[in-house]
Each structure stands twice: as C-alpha cells, then as structure tokens.
Design an enzyme around this catalytic site. Structure first.
Site, PDB file in Angstrom:
ATOM      1  N   CYS A   1       0.792  -1.305   0.454  1.00 13.75           N
ATOM      2  CA  CYS A   1      -0.148   0.197  -0.042  1.00 13.75           C
ATOM      3  C   CYS A   1       1.046   1.619   0.199  1.00 13.75           C
ATOM      4  O   CYS A   1       1.450   1.199   1.096  1.00 13.75           O
ATOM      5  CB  CYS A   1      -0.983  -0.237   0.935  1.00 13.75           C
ATOM      6  SG  CYS A   1      -1.761   1.230   1.347  1.00 13.75           S
TER       7      CYS A   1
ATOM      8  N   GLN B   1     -18.223  -8.643  14.074  1.00 19.45           N
ATOM      9  CA  GLN B   1     -17.207  -9.083  13.662  1.00 19.45           C
ATOM     10  C   GLN B   1     -16.416  -8.381  12.479  1.00 19.45           C
ATOM     11  O   GLN B   1     -17.154  -8.565  11.329  1.00 19.45           O
ATOM     12  CB  GLN B   1     -16.367 -10.668  14.182  1.00 19.45           C
ATOM     13  CG  GLN B   1     -16.931 -11.130  15.193  1.00 19.45           C
ATOM     14  CD  GLN B   1     -15.779 -10.677  16.083  1.00 19.45           C
ATOM     15  OE1 GLN B   1     -15.054 -10.440  15.600  1.00 19.45           O
ATOM     16  NE2 GLN B   1     -16.113 -10.761  17.683  1.00 19.45           N
TER      17      GLN B   1
ATOM     18  N   PHE C   1     -20.931  -9.274  27.008  1.00 19.36           N
ATOM     19  CA  PHE C   1     -20.883  -8.279  25.828  1.00 19.36           C
ATOM     20  C   PHE C   1     -21.851  -9.370  24.483  1.00 19.36           C
ATOM     21  O   PHE C   1     -20.996  -9.402  24.040  1.00 19.36           O
ATOM     22  CB  PHE C   1     -19.761  -7.885  26.177  1.00 19.36           C
ATOM     23  CG  PHE C   1     -18.828  -7.870  27.130  1.00 19.36           C
ATOM     24  CD1 PHE C   1     -19.133  -6.075  27.960  1.00 19.36           C
ATOM     25  CD2 PHE C   1     -19.076  -8.389  28.856  1.00 19.36           C
ATOM     26  CE1 PHE C   1     -18.952  -5.789  28.848  1.00 19.36           C
ATOM     27  CE2 PHE C   1     -18.875  -8.220  29.594  1.00 19.36           C
ATOM     28  CZ  PHE C   1     -18.431  -7.105  30.047  1.00 19.36           C
TER      29      PHE C   1
ATOM     30  N   CYS D   1     -10.609  -8.304  23.394  1.00 20.37           N
ATOM     31  CA  CYS D   1      -9.597  -8.391  22.353  1.00 20.37           C
ATOM     32  C   CYS D   1      -8.404  -6.601  22.828  1.00 20.37           C
ATOM     33  O   CYS D   1      -7.733  -6.425  21.647  1.00 20.37           O
ATOM     34  CB  CYS D   1     -10.387  -7.203  21.047  1.00 20.37           C
ATOM     35  SG  CYS D   1     -11.188  -5.930  22.757  1.00 20.37           S
TER      36      CYS D   1
END
Ligand SMILES: C[S@@+](CC[C@H](N)C(=O)[O-])C[C@H]1O[C@@H](n2cnc3c(N)ncnc32)[C@H](O)[C@@H]1O
Length: 576
Positions: free
Chosen positions: A161, A398, A429, A525
């Site tokens: 990129c 997700q 959650f 996470c």
C-alpha cells in the site's frame, strides 16, 4: 518445551512453526533489562477496571490508556545482579536506538545502550537501528519519535500500500507477516506473565499458552471501514514541499496516526474488499465537484456537512455474492445534497443499502442521533458458522468475518458442549448475539447481555431469522451489575465473556466469582486487560476483595487484524 500446535482444521504457516520451536520458555530479551528492579511501569492499556459503557468497535477503541505497575518474575538467576544504570533522557534529546520487539499498540520497544533504559517508539520495528528524539518521559521509560532510520528492521518486506508508512490504519505492513504474528504471540506471553502473574516456572505454562492462529487472508479482510472527510489533506513532512498545493484540497481518507483532526487522503485501502474500494473511488471521483455543494466537516470550526463515509461489506445469504452498505454520516439532514452520490452509487450491483446517519454533535463519532435509509434496505447480511445475520449501520459485527469463523470455532471448542441440549450459556457483551446464537442449537438456553439497544434488537431479530427460540437477549450495562444479577437467569454451565477493550468491571468479576459457573470462555481484544482479569479470576486480589477460584487452562491468541497491532485471545477457565 515448545507449545503443541492444535489442529482446528486450520492452515498453519510453516514459517511460524519454525519460529515456534525456538519460542522462549522465559521472557524474551526485551524484558531482561527490567530484571534489576522488582517492579516497573509499562505503557499498557489498563486502568482500574472501572470502565464506562460504550458502543466501541473492538478494533477501534477509545482506550483508557494508563500505566500499570507490574512485578517482574526472575526466570533464572543469570541476570540477578545486573542493574540498569540510572539514565534520565531530556525532552528533545536524540538517541541512537535499536528496536528489540513490539509492545503495546505495536510500538517498538528499545533500550538505550549501556544503561538499559527503556524507550518506546511508534513505527520502529524489531531489528531497526534508528535515531529517535525524546518526546515524553514517563516514570520508567521515555517515548521517542523516529528521526531517521540508520539500518532497516529485520524481516522487512515491501508494503503493497502506498500509504502504509503514514496511515493510522496499518502499522506493520512492511514487516514480514510471520514476524508480525510472532511479535503478537510474544506480547501475549509477556502480558500473561507480567500482568496476569502466571509463572513461566509452572510446568503447565507452555501447555496453557497456545500458539497464535495466523490469518490466512492478510489483505481485504475488513468488512467495515470508516473514512473521514476533512477540509485539508494531511501530508507527511517529506511530501510537504513537493506537494504543498495538495494540502489545501479537501480530504477523504484515514486519520494520520494519533490525530483525530488530520486526514490522509486515501483513494484505495488494501484492508477492505475490492467492491468497497470501487465505492470509495466513485465517491472520491465526484464529491469535490463544486456544483454538488458538499462541504467537509471541520472538527475545529464545526462547520461543514460531510463527516464520515462508512462502507460495510457482507454477503447475500442465498447467492453468497458480496453486498455493500454505504453510510454517509452528516452534520445535518439534507438528503437533496446527497442525492447525486446516491444516484451514482446505487448503480453498483453490490450496493444494496445507502444510509444516512445524522450526527449533530461536535464529536467525531459516526453514530447518528437519527438514521435514514436513502436507498435499498436498512441492513445487509453476513454468514457466520452456518447462520445468517442482519447487520445495521451501527451494530457491532466482527470486522473480519473470515477469521471470526475460526475465532468462534475456538470458542465452541473451549465450551466443549455436551450437545444434549441440557446446558445454559450466559453470553456477556453479546453484541448482535453472534457467539451465543452459534452455540444455541446445542444447548438448552442462551442468555445474552448487551448495553447497546440496537444490538439487542438485532440479536433478537437474528435469533428469529435463524429459527432459534432458545435465546433471550437483555439490554443492560454490565459495568453496573447488582448483587441480584445471578437471579435473572438459571445457573449457567458456561459463561462466554467478550468485553471490549477496557475488559471486565470489578463488579462483574466479583459476580462471576460468586456465580461459580464451571467454565468461562473469555474472548478478549485487549491482551493487557485480559491478563489483568485472568489474574483476578484465577489468583484473586486482596486489594480488590476478590477470591479467585478459576484455573486458566488455555489462552490462544488469534490474529484477526494483520498489519495492525490488535490481538484477539480466546481463554478457557475452569472452576477449581
Ligand atoms: C467485542 S464486542 C463483542 C460482541 C460479540 N460478542 C461478537 O462477537 O460480535 C463487545 C460488546 O460489548 C458491548 N458492551 C460494551 N460495554 C458494555 C457494557 N458496559 N455492558 C454491556 N455490554 C457492553 C459493546 O456494545 C459490544 O457489542
């Protein structure tokens, strides 16, 4: 002993296995320099776990970043008497440094030669020798910005990129992928030991630490990208001279690292799907046309109309063809201004939904107070573990659906359900109910808790859509659970907990310790808050009045987001 790679029917990277055989059974070299003191402060995303409710996306969090004092365990006696010499860098001082490993937020961890003083540098990669300028001093370490690379990092690859070196999205695109996952695995190990207080000396330690599951789709994996509009383009220093006229052109793109008000103009993003890139290009192609009268929102003056462009990708449940939702976040409701864009985008066969979230607040959030459907449906669909999910503009889903299949399989493996429909699952959650619903067919009942009302209604709709009638979704703030929380559902056999980055609140941990479900599957996470919560659940805390009663059976990192510092973990805890 090297950790044994479980099969999970997954493709594993051969190079990773090579690294694995050399995985340290003691802390990696980067931590030896701390040996001389019994405690230190590391820049870890941990505050006291008194976090506020939020609708954070798991990979773009608003962190409570703080420092955390942790005790360093001495794995052997080799360095016992080796003390780091006192060293106090001054702000503005330049240092020649070598990056040793990646730490929190993917920052390069370095030490000053001779003294062992710890220095953190954004975008320094392992093996890189560079000159850094001290920008901030903390108790036991300093932060530097890179002035000049003297010799490049090991495992260097060419980033595909063009924006990779400056964009706030990807941090490690020019680091070999196998080295990226190795660094993430080491980071989890360090945190489990130094924050979680699990011991390298424990004979079960290596068995408990499962190897990272790499992502076999390293580009185009993100199903949601949010681009920002801005009145000026941010240009990296080295481009300022030659492209200075560009700086005054409107920007649509991603934020410069660490800056909410600086937008790097981006025509294409390698993390999102090709159809999503076509939509981005089409918007870029026309939105600056003066005749359209579209102005970018200025987050300083609070003038302007266009705030964000969100592109979500999904799949048609029947045809499996890609579906796109385009969501314009604007500062007011003026659909006539958006009409030319809607006309242009609605001809794309993949675009099935064009939404407008109107956000009149001065903040940078993309969730509108009002939401309007400008074209097509208000939701798109995605498949996960054989179920279909309807996703609205603001519901959590997700972000890497491909790797979420693997993540959820790991969760199911950890849950190890009997399959006789006798068990009760508590899904904390739960977001749009995805984890609980993928388990529902095998259990008696799923109880899901989630703070965001829209996500709860999505979860209920998703249960119906999939013909699942044994799931109850409740809106509630898990940071504010009361003593009676356990009376709201039958005693669970399995608790799934998947909090966002701040981890679990003390009250919730207290209640879980009281509830004593035989198994907890903790999906995280943020390995730092995960390690803290594992410590509380297993070892307890006198200070926090917590009596730990779980044994950590396994912790498995999963790479959901290649080229970014984010790490997901699936942990299995069993009641002692
Ligand atoms: C990492 S996501 C997990 C979602 C879901 N388990 C999944 O896999 O899609 C965390 C979820 O916790 C929710 N959340 C955050 N703070 C909360 C709180 N205090 N009480 C209840 N839910 C909360 C967020 O809205 C989000 O949906």
């Amino acid at each position: 002993m090297a950790a044994i790679m479980p099969n999970f029917g997954l493709r594993q990277l051969p190079l990773l296995n090579k690294f694995r055989s050399t995985l340290p059974t003691s802390p990696p070299p980067s931590l030896y320099l701390y040996r001389s003191s019994s405690s230190m402060s590391l820049p870890v995303a941990v505050s006291s776990n008194v976090s506020s409710s939020s609708n954070e996306d798991s990979e773009e969090p608003k962190l409570n970043t703080g420092t955390l004092s942790i005790t360093i365990e001495e794995p052997d006696n080799r360095n016992k008497n080796k003390k780091a010499k006192p060293f106090f860098p001054k702000r503005g001082e330049t240092l020649e440094l070598v990056c040793e490993s990646l730490a929190f937020k993917g920052k390069g961890l370095c030490k000053v030669e001779e003294t062992g003083y710890v220095v953190m540098c954004d975008r320094a990669l392992p093996g890189e020798r560079f000159v850094g300028r001290v920008t901030r001093k903390k108790n036991n370490y300093a932060e530097v910005t890179k002035v000049k690379t003297l010799s490049p990092h090991t495992d260097m690859v060419e980033a595909p990129c063009e924006y990779a070196l400056h964009c706030g999205g990807c941090r490690t695109q020019n680091l070999l992928y196998e080295a990226q996952v190795r660094a993430k695995e080491e980071q989890v190990r360090d945190l489990v030991v130094h924050v979680g207080k699990f011991s390298y000396k424990d004979p079960d330690f290596n068995n408990m630490m499962k190897p990272i599951v790499p992502c076999d789709m390293q580009f185009h994996y993100r199903n949601k990208m949010e681009f920002s509009f801005g009145p000026k383009r941010w240009l990296p220093k080295e481009q300022l001279l030659e492209r200075s006229e560009d700086a005054n052109v409107y920007a649509l793109g991603l934020h410069a690292p660490g800056f909410f008000d600086k937008v790097l103009n981006v025509d294409k993003c390698f993390l999102q799907s090709e159809p999503a890139n076509k939509v981005l290009a089409a918007v870029q192609d026309c939105w600056r046309n003066h005749e359209l009268g579209l102005s970018p929102y200025d987050c300083h003056s609070h003038d302007g109309f266009m705030k964000h462009l969100m592109i979500r990708s999904g799949r048609d449940v029947d045809t499996k063809l890609p579906q796109l939702m385009v969501n314009f976040v604007t500062s007011s409701y003026k659909p006539e201004l958006l009409k030319p864009l809607v006309d242009k985008l609605s001809v794309f066969p993949e675009v099935v939904s064009i939404m407008n979230n109107v956000n009149t607040a001065v903040g940078n959030t993309s969730v509108g107070e009002q939401e309007y459907t400008l074209y097509g449906k208000a939701t798109i669909t995605e498949m996960l573990r054989g179920l279909s999910f309807e996703i609205s503009a603001n519901s959590f889903f997700q972000t890497n659906a491909h790797q979420a299949e693997i993540l959820y399989k790991l969760v199911e493996d950890c849950a190890d359900l009997k399959g006789d429909g006798s068990e009760i699952v508590l899904d904390l959650f739960c977001g749009t109910g995805t984890i609980g619903l993928t388990l529902a067919k095998k259990v008696k009942h799923v109880y899901g808790y989630e703070v965001v009302a829209e996500a709860v209604s999505d979860a209920r709709r998703n249960a119906k859509l999939n013909g699942l009638h044994n799931a109850t979704f409740i809106q509630g703030d898990l940071n504010k659970v009361s003593e009676s929380f356990g009376n709201d559902f039958p005693k669970p056999d399995i608790v799934i907990s998947d909090p966002n980055r701040p981890g679990m609140h003390n009250n919730l941990i207290k209640l879980l310790l009281k509830l004593k479900a035989p198994k907890i599957v903790y999906v995280s996470c943020n390995p730092a808050t995960c390690a803290r919560d594992l410590d509380y659940l297993c070892h307890g805390s006198v200070e926090q009045k917590l009596n730990g009663c779980y044994t950590l059976k396994s912790i498995q990192p999963v790479d959901m987001f290649p080229h970014t510092p984010h790490i997901e973990c699936v942990c299995l805890l069993e009641l002692r």
